[in-house]
Write a protein that holds these residues in place. Structure first.
Motif, PDB file in Angstrom:
ATOM      1  N   TYR A 126       0.849  -1.194   0.000  1.00  0.00           N
ATOM      2  CA  TYR A 126       0.000   0.000   0.000  1.00  0.00           C
ATOM      3  C   TYR A 126       0.879   1.236   0.000  1.00  0.00           C
ATOM      4  O   TYR A 126       1.845   1.334   0.761  1.00  0.00           O
ATOM      5  N   ILE A 158      -9.054  -1.762   6.857  1.00  0.00           N
ATOM      6  CA  ILE A 158      -8.552  -0.783   5.888  1.00  0.00           C
ATOM      7  C   ILE A 158      -9.535   0.364   5.671  1.00  0.00           C
ATOM      8  O   ILE A 158      -9.223   1.324   4.957  1.00  0.00           O
ATOM      9  N   PHE A 170      -6.573   4.258   9.585  1.00  0.00           N
ATOM     10  CA  PHE A 170      -5.707   3.481   8.698  1.00  0.00           C
ATOM     11  C   PHE A 170      -4.829   4.407   7.851  1.00  0.00           C
ATOM     12  O   PHE A 170      -5.334   5.276   7.148  1.00  0.00           O
ATOM     13  N   TYR A 183       0.370   0.043   6.004  1.00  0.00           N
ATOM     14  CA  TYR A 183       0.048  -1.384   5.922  1.00  0.00           C
ATOM     15  C   TYR A 183       1.334  -2.201   5.986  1.00  0.00           C
ATOM     16  O   TYR A 183       2.311  -1.887   5.294  1.00  0.00           O
TER      17      TYR A 183
END
Length: 234
Positions: free
Chosen positions: A127, A216, A221, A224
């Motif tokens: 990510y 997520i 968030f 990652y």
């Protein structure tokens, strides 16, 4: 708003499963000749199952082995339905966001190996918080294709190549992560003598790993952690 988004994601889930199907070797389309194709496009959700190695039915040999030069490039290709390579369709739709990974396992015979040997990671794309793009966004934008470089220093011989994406759209709940993987039978030519240390499947992943049980969609968030070992650099 978050609840509404989650409900829409669940509604799209059943229609957006997929499988890695084809393999390209240095730009040459080998179609599915060396792919151990799963029997359907459903994901594996139990990281403690042997199916996490090469998918359900993944011990059944493919029709051939694909020859790959050490240091060369392979391209794995994913689509939602068997044999449908229509580039106007997303490879894995339905907001199935997540990383793309690739592993290799040195085996005596790629046609008979069951995936119980050690695996070393050769590629990962997770990510990007700056762009908010996921690894499998590239699959959707690129006709399902992801290039992967084969390490130049590994020993020649037979290997299983494991392509995987993990869909995290429902991963905030227990066993909510969806694992889509296919194993390809390859024979590496040239190379050196390296035999990278690996991990076992099952065992490499835990259901509670931060890259597997993760929300997520939450407001907090921002980064990652890709599961599994680090990429072997060669």
């Amino acid at each position: 708003m978050r609840t509404a988004i989650f409900a829409l994601v669940l509604a799209a889930t059943a229609a957006s499963h997929a499988t890695f199907q084809e393999l390209w070797v240095d730009g040459e389309d080998e179609v599915s000749t060396c792919a151990r194709l799963p029997s359907n496009n459903n994901p594996v959700t139990n990281v403690g199952s042997n199916d996490i190695r090469c998918n359900v039915g993944g011990t059944k040999a493919a029709g051939a082995k694909c020859s790959v030069a050490a240091g060369g490039t392979v391209t794995v290709e994913m689509h939602q339905q068997p044999g449908d390579r229509d580039c106007t369709k997303e490879a894995l739709g339905g907001n199935h966001f997540g990383p793309v990974l690739a592993y290799m396992s040195k085996v005596e015979d790629a046609a008979s190996a069951d995936g119980s040997s050690s695996w070393f990671k050769i590629f990962e794309n997770g990510y990007d918080p700056a762009t908010k793009a996921w690894g499998n966004d590239n699959l959707n934008k690129g006709c399902g294709k992801q290039e992967v470089k084969i390490p130049a220093d590994i020993a020649p011989g037979d290997y299983l190549l494991r392509a995987e994406t993990i869909a995290l759209h429902t991963a905030s709940q227990a066993n909510g992560a969806q694992f889509y993987m296919t194993c390809y039978q390859i024979t590496v030519t040239g190379g050196g003598s390296a035999n990278p240390t690996g991990v076992k499947f099952p065992g490499a992943y835990s259901a509670n790993d931060p890259g597997i049980k993760v929300d997520i969609w939450g407001n907090g968030f921002s980064e990652y952690k890709i599961p599994g070992p680090p990429v072997y650099e060669g």
